[in-house]
Design a protein around this motif. Sequence first.
Motif, PDB file in Angstrom:
ATOM      1  N   GLY A  74       0.896  -1.259  -0.024  1.00 41.90           N
ATOM      2  CA  GLY A  74      -0.014  -0.147  -0.039  1.00 41.90           C
ATOM      3  C   GLY A  74       0.957   1.122  -0.006  1.00 41.90           C
ATOM      4  N   ILE A  75       1.875   1.405   0.863  1.00 40.41           N
ATOM      5  CA  ILE A  75       2.844   2.541   0.737  1.00 40.41           C
ATOM      6  C   ILE A  75       3.673   2.547  -0.512  1.00 40.41           C
ATOM      7  CG2 ILE A  75       4.876   3.332   1.891  1.00 40.41           C
ATOM      8  CD1 ILE A  75       3.883   2.127   4.644  1.00 40.41           C
ATOM      9  N   LEU A  76       3.864   1.472  -1.006  1.00 41.14           N
ATOM     10  CA  LEU A  76       4.709   1.424  -2.287  1.00 41.14           C
ATOM     11  C   LEU A  76       3.832   2.021  -3.444  1.00 41.14           C
ATOM     12  CD1 LEU A  76       7.093   0.538  -4.008  1.00 41.14           C
ATOM     13  CD2 LEU A  76       5.827  -1.450  -4.433  1.00 41.14           C
ATOM     14  N   GLY A  77       2.587   1.450  -3.442  1.00 40.98           N
ATOM     15  CA  GLY A  77       1.386   2.232  -4.533  1.00 40.98           C
ATOM     16  C   GLY A  77       1.224   3.708  -4.255  1.00 40.98           C
ATOM     17  N   SER A  78       1.218   3.941  -3.190  1.00 37.98           N
ATOM     18  CA  SER A  78       0.857   5.368  -3.050  1.00 37.98           C
ATOM     19  C   SER A  78       2.292   6.491  -3.517  1.00 37.98           C
ATOM     20  CB  SER A  78       0.731   5.907  -1.581  1.00 37.98           C
ATOM     21  OG  SER A  78       1.574   5.591  -0.725  1.00 37.98           O
ATOM     22  N   LYS A  79       3.243   5.712  -2.944  1.00 41.01           N
ATOM     23  CA  LYS A  79       4.486   6.349  -3.584  1.00 41.01           C
ATOM     24  C   LYS A  79       4.727   6.415  -4.875  1.00 41.01           C
ATOM     25  CE  LYS A  79       5.598   7.768   0.755  1.00 41.01           C
ATOM     26  NZ  LYS A  79       5.800   9.345   1.013  1.00 41.01           N
ATOM     27  N   ALA A  80       4.424   5.486  -5.225  1.00 35.34           N
ATOM     28  CA  ALA A  80       4.341   5.301  -6.926  1.00 35.34           C
ATOM     29  C   ALA A  80       3.521   6.492  -7.730  1.00 35.34           C
ATOM     30  CB  ALA A  80       4.356   3.757  -7.272  1.00 35.34           C
ATOM     31  N   ALA A  81       2.167   6.373  -7.309  1.00 31.84           N
ATOM     32  CA  ALA A  81       1.416   7.002  -7.863  1.00 31.84           C
ATOM     33  C   ALA A  81       1.675   8.739  -7.662  1.00 31.84           C
ATOM     34  CB  ALA A  81      -0.126   7.140  -6.766  1.00 31.84           C
ATOM     35  N   GLU A  82       2.395   8.947  -6.330  1.00 31.82           N
ATOM     36  CA  GLU A  82       2.742  10.365  -5.874  1.00 31.82           C
ATOM     37  C   GLU A  82       4.060  10.836  -6.970  1.00 31.82           C
ATOM     38  OE1 GLU A  82       5.048  12.544  -2.107  1.00 31.82           O
ATOM     39  OE2 GLU A  82       3.594  10.655  -1.867  1.00 31.82           O
ATOM     40  N   ALA A  83       4.867   9.627  -7.235  1.00 32.16           N
ATOM     41  CA  ALA A  83       5.926   9.930  -8.289  1.00 32.16           C
ATOM     42  C   ALA A  83       5.593  10.148  -9.405  1.00 32.16           C
ATOM     43  CB  ALA A  83       6.992   8.925  -8.104  1.00 32.16           C
ATOM     44  N   ILE A  84       4.676   9.732  -9.845  1.00 29.64           N
ATOM     45  CA  ILE A  84       4.034   9.605 -11.241  1.00 29.64           C
ATOM     46  C   ILE A  84       3.379  10.806 -11.379  1.00 29.64           C
ATOM     47  CG2 ILE A  84       2.481   8.652 -13.227  1.00 29.64           C
ATOM     48  CD1 ILE A  84       3.382   5.898 -12.015  1.00 29.64           C
ATOM     49  N   GLY A  85       2.617  11.378 -10.420  1.00 31.87           N
ATOM     50  CA  GLY A  85       1.905  12.688 -10.401  1.00 31.87           C
ATOM     51  C   GLY A  85       3.038  13.910 -10.519  1.00 31.87           C
ATOM     52  N   ARG A  86       4.118  13.694  -9.738  1.00 35.07           N
ATOM     53  CA  ARG A  86       5.001  14.822  -9.952  1.00 35.07           C
ATOM     54  C   ARG A  86       5.724  14.753 -11.333  1.00 35.07           C
ATOM     55  NH1 ARG A  86       7.966  14.325  -4.022  1.00 35.07           N
ATOM     56  NH2 ARG A  86       6.384  15.215  -2.783  1.00 35.07           N
ATOM     57  N   ASN A  87       6.098  13.714 -11.851  1.00 32.90           N
ATOM     58  CA  ASN A  87       6.939  13.508 -13.264  1.00 32.90           C
ATOM     59  C   ASN A  87       6.279  12.702 -13.934  1.00 32.90           C
ATOM     60  OD1 ASN A  87       8.779  14.098 -14.886  1.00 32.90           O
ATOM     61  ND2 ASN A  87      10.538  13.460 -13.489  1.00 32.90           N
TER      62      ASN A  87
END
Length: 81
Positions: A28-41
């Motif tokens: 869950g943490i991995l998915g949220s951080k991946a979505a955050e990273a894709i959202g930024r860049n």
Amino acid sequence: MESILSATMSAIGWMLGLAFLGAGIGMGILGSKAAEAIGRNPETKNDVIQGVMVVAIITTILLLVLFAFIFLLLFFNPLTV
């Protein structure tokens, strides 16, 4: 003899429960951080997805190794004579 078997079953239950709890929280943490990273860049989407898949595969392999250890304890219990 019955106390050893019940303690083994309890330990197996705790191992399975905590393993799935940890894997679920980690994914869950991995998915949220991946979505955050894709959202930024958004240009790095393929690299982020590739990294997430590597971590997911490693987590799955570790859970399968845990299952092998649990079945070893379940059927070939070293505590029973």
